[in-house]
Write a protein that holds these residues in place. Structure first.
Motif, short mmCIF file in Angstrom:
data_model
loop_
_atom_site.label_atom_id
_atom_site.label_comp_id
_atom_site.label_asym_id
_atom_site.label_seq_id
_atom_site.Cartn_x
_atom_site.Cartn_y
_atom_site.Cartn_z
N ASN A 120 18.75 -100.24 39.81
CA ASN A 120 17.80 -100.92 39.17
C ASN A 120 17.75 -100.55 37.52
O ASN A 120 17.58 -99.25 37.17
CB ASN A 120 16.09 -100.26 39.55
N THR A 121 17.87 -101.48 36.64
CA THR A 121 17.80 -101.15 35.32
C THR A 121 16.19 -101.06 35.00
O THR A 121 15.56 -102.08 35.40
CB THR A 121 18.49 -102.33 34.53
N CYS A 122 15.70 -100.07 34.55
CA CYS A 122 14.29 -99.70 34.43
C CYS A 122 13.48 -100.51 33.22
O CYS A 122 13.15 -99.65 32.27
CB CYS A 122 14.01 -98.36 34.38
N ALA A 123 13.66 -101.80 33.01
CA ALA A 123 13.10 -102.55 32.15
C ALA A 123 11.77 -102.95 32.50
O ALA A 123 11.35 -102.70 33.74
CB ALA A 123 13.74 -103.52 31.86
N GLY A 124 10.75 -103.29 31.72
CA GLY A 124 9.38 -103.86 32.15
C GLY A 124 9.51 -105.39 32.08
O GLY A 124 10.46 -106.12 31.69
N TYR A 125 8.36 -105.97 32.51
CA TYR A 125 8.03 -107.28 32.49
C TYR A 125 8.39 -107.93 31.01
O TYR A 125 8.68 -109.17 31.09
CB TYR A 125 6.59 -107.44 33.06
N LYS A 126 8.21 -107.40 30.18
CA LYS A 126 8.09 -107.95 28.63
C LYS A 126 9.37 -107.68 27.97
O LYS A 126 9.16 -107.82 26.73
CB LYS A 126 6.80 -108.22 28.10
N TYR A 127 10.03 -106.77 28.62
CA TYR A 127 11.25 -106.32 28.05
C TYR A 127 12.19 -107.37 27.38
O TYR A 127 12.40 -108.39 28.04
CB TYR A 127 12.14 -105.24 28.98
N THR A 145 2.09 -106.42 32.97
CA THR A 145 1.23 -106.32 34.12
C THR A 145 2.01 -106.54 35.19
O THR A 145 2.60 -107.28 35.55
CB THR A 145 0.03 -107.33 34.08
N GLY A 146 1.89 -105.65 36.22
CA GLY A 146 2.44 -105.69 37.67
C GLY A 146 2.69 -104.18 38.19
O GLY A 146 2.71 -103.32 37.21
N PRO A 147 3.31 -104.07 39.18
CA PRO A 147 3.68 -102.66 39.85
C PRO A 147 4.92 -102.27 39.22
O PRO A 147 5.18 -101.13 39.38
CB PRO A 147 3.72 -103.26 41.19
N TYR A 148 5.75 -103.06 38.87
CA TYR A 148 6.96 -102.48 38.38
C TYR A 148 7.31 -102.45 36.87
O TYR A 148 8.35 -103.02 36.35
CB TYR A 148 8.10 -103.25 39.03
N GLU A 149 6.31 -101.69 36.19
CA GLU A 149 6.52 -101.64 34.69
C GLU A 149 7.37 -100.49 34.47
O GLU A 149 7.15 -99.42 33.96
CB GLU A 149 5.29 -101.38 34.04
N ASP A 150 8.61 -100.67 34.92
CA ASP A 150 9.60 -99.32 34.99
C ASP A 150 9.89 -98.68 33.59
O ASP A 150 10.74 -97.60 33.60
CB ASP A 150 10.97 -99.90 35.67
N LEU A 151 9.98 -99.57 32.45
CA LEU A 151 10.32 -98.87 31.11
C LEU A 151 9.41 -97.78 31.06
O LEU A 151 9.74 -96.75 30.68
CB LEU A 151 10.48 -99.73 30.12
N ASP A 152 8.14 -98.10 30.74
CA ASP A 152 7.07 -97.30 30.71
C ASP A 152 7.24 -95.89 31.52
O ASP A 152 7.06 -95.00 31.26
CB ASP A 152 5.72 -97.78 30.68
N ALA A 153 7.49 -96.37 32.97
CA ALA A 153 7.38 -95.24 33.95
C ALA A 153 8.90 -94.20 33.54
O ALA A 153 8.66 -93.33 33.95
CB ALA A 153 7.89 -95.88 35.20
N PHE A 154 9.99 -94.74 33.17
CA PHE A 154 11.02 -93.77 33.04
C PHE A 154 10.74 -93.02 31.76
O PHE A 154 11.19 -91.94 31.78
CB PHE A 154 12.40 -94.41 32.93
N LEU A 155 10.21 -93.23 30.94
CA LEU A 155 9.62 -92.46 29.66
C LEU A 155 8.75 -91.65 30.24
O LEU A 155 8.56 -90.52 29.53
CB LEU A 155 9.11 -93.40 28.70
N ASN A 156 7.71 -91.82 30.96
CA ASN A 156 6.40 -91.03 31.07
C ASN A 156 6.39 -90.66 32.47
O ASN A 156 5.86 -89.64 32.68
CB ASN A 156 5.13 -91.90 30.66
N ARG A 157 6.82 -91.22 33.57
CA ARG A 157 6.63 -90.83 34.85
C ARG A 157 7.85 -91.00 35.81
O ARG A 157 8.04 -91.67 36.69
CB ARG A 157 5.55 -91.68 35.72
N ALA A 158 8.92 -90.38 35.21
CA ALA A 158 10.34 -90.62 35.60
C ALA A 158 10.19 -90.41 37.31
O ALA A 158 11.11 -90.86 38.27
CB ALA A 158 11.45 -90.14 34.83
#
Length: 400
Positions: A120-127, A145-158
């Protein structure tokens, strides 16, 4: 069968994506795609390539590919000329598969795998969902918006992100926490504070899930060589799988020096263009993992040659995907057709999100694996709603 029209489709909301539809007198329409600088690609498609394609046999794929990339400014490039040729090439393979009633991976020689592992490349919905794409500046953090905002997640909640991926059976992820420092310092150096901050996601992942998660590191070609080597040394204790594009991909000698300085695999990369650029890096022993993006490298025709070059040097192949839905489908077909495919890139914020707004099908991903698409051709079409949107723009060149 002959080509009767070449059509381009653009949607303002997804301003960097360009779709190409190649029409034939047999009623078969092939779908292709490319990404970035859509306006320039569209102009080249209609002003230059259309006259070379109209009236030709769409099944003469190799000859047409050579015709498109033999133009003086198109050779060995990832510029607009090569991106246009890539989109057309995908459409031609789509026509080939549809005319035979078989999926593209069968046309490429058949399946080599029953399923393939994804990361999984950890991009977000609007990347990269904007006109001018640049690192950090177009991450659009907080806009999705959605459950897989993975870019913000890897920066702050990896740590939580790694656990979320493992819960879906996904055991590999790609992150790029060094980009902000690179942009701030123009890639010339990294401070101790910046280095410490960029290492935090790796610490969190390893503390939360140990070695159950593989980590790929993307650097987006942003660093000079000494700093890239410094960062590599700091990252090695976290056991990453590969370092991708640590420096600009324009010096095989410099990348070979980088590869010699680290025990971690070096991945290079969708930015290289045609097989001629890859050959220089392979000859230098600068690459461990060969990555291509089929919508930049000349399409499936060129991509399979690059995969074969890698295989000849006993190296794994790993197709890129962080662009559009047709590119993703094409990459999956390529992955299944090549014996040396290591893993397939995917973006869950894309294939569960905006890809489904645009196309009829996306590859099936379950429990950390992708499965082959079995419908004829590439196995997907643009949704009818794409053509009904107020922000859709179409242009067509027809045989007269």
């Amino acid at each position: 069968m002959k080509i009767t029209a070449v059509e381009s489709v653009r949607v303002e909301e997804f301003s960097n994506v360009l779709w190409v539809r190649v029409h034939t007198d047999a009623g078969i329409v092939g779908l292709g795609e490319t990404f970035y600088g859509a306006g320039a690609v569209e102009a080249h498609l209609h002003d230059t390539l259309a006259q070379r394609l109209l009236g030709k046999d769409p099944l003469a794929i190799e000859a047409l590919n050579r015709e498109m990339v033999n133009l003086p400014l198109a050779q060995s490039s990832t510029g607009a000329e090569y991106r246009a040729a890539s989109a057309v090439d995908l459409a031609l393979w789509d026509i080939f598969g549809k005319s035979c009633g078989l999926p593209v991976h069968q046309m490429l020689g058949g399946r080599c795998h029953d399923r393939l592992r994804v990361y999984n490349t950890c991009a977000g919905y609007k990347y990269v969902r904007s006109q001018n794409i640049k690192p950090v500046g177009t991450w659009n953090l907080g806009d999705g918006t959605g459950p897989y905002e993975d870019l913000d997640a890897f920066l702050n909640r990896a740590d939580a992100l790694a656990e979320s991926l493992l819960a879906q059976g996904i055991t590999a992820m790609k992150i790029w926490p060094f980009d902000a420092a690179a942009i701030e310092n123009d890639g010339r150096y990294i401070s101790s504070a910046q280095l410490k901050r960029a290492l935090e996601p790796f610490e969190k992942i390893r503390k939360a899930v140990g070695d159950r998660m593989d980590i790929m590191v993307e650097f987006h070609c942003l660093w000079n060589l000494p700093t890239a080597k410094q960062i590599a040394r700091e990252l090695e204790p976290y056991k990453p799988v590969w370092f991708e594009d640590p420096i600009r991909m324009n010096s095989p000698l410099a990348l070979a020096e980088y590869a010699d300085a680290t025990s971690v695999w070096v991945c290079a990369s969708e930015t290289l263009g045609s097989r001629y650029a890859y050959k220089e890096f392979l000859d230098r022993g600068a690459v461990d993992v060969v990555m291509t993006d089929l919508v930049w490298t000349g399409g499936l025709t060129e991509g399979r040659k690059i995969a074969a070059m890698a295989d000849a040097q006993h190296l794994p192949f790993a197709p890129h995907d962080c662009t559009g839905p047709v590119a993703f489908a094409a990459a999956v077909h390529a992955s299944f057709s090549q014996p040396n495919t290591l893993i397939q890139e995917s973006v869950r914020a894309f294939y569960t999100g905006w890809y489904k707004e645009l196309v009829t099908e996306v590859p099936r991903i379950e429990n950390g694996y992708v499965y082959p698409m079995e419908a004829p051709g590439l196995g997907l079409e643009l949704l009818p709603t794409v053509f009904e949107r107020a922000d859709t723009r179409r242009r067509i060149s027809e045989l007269k």
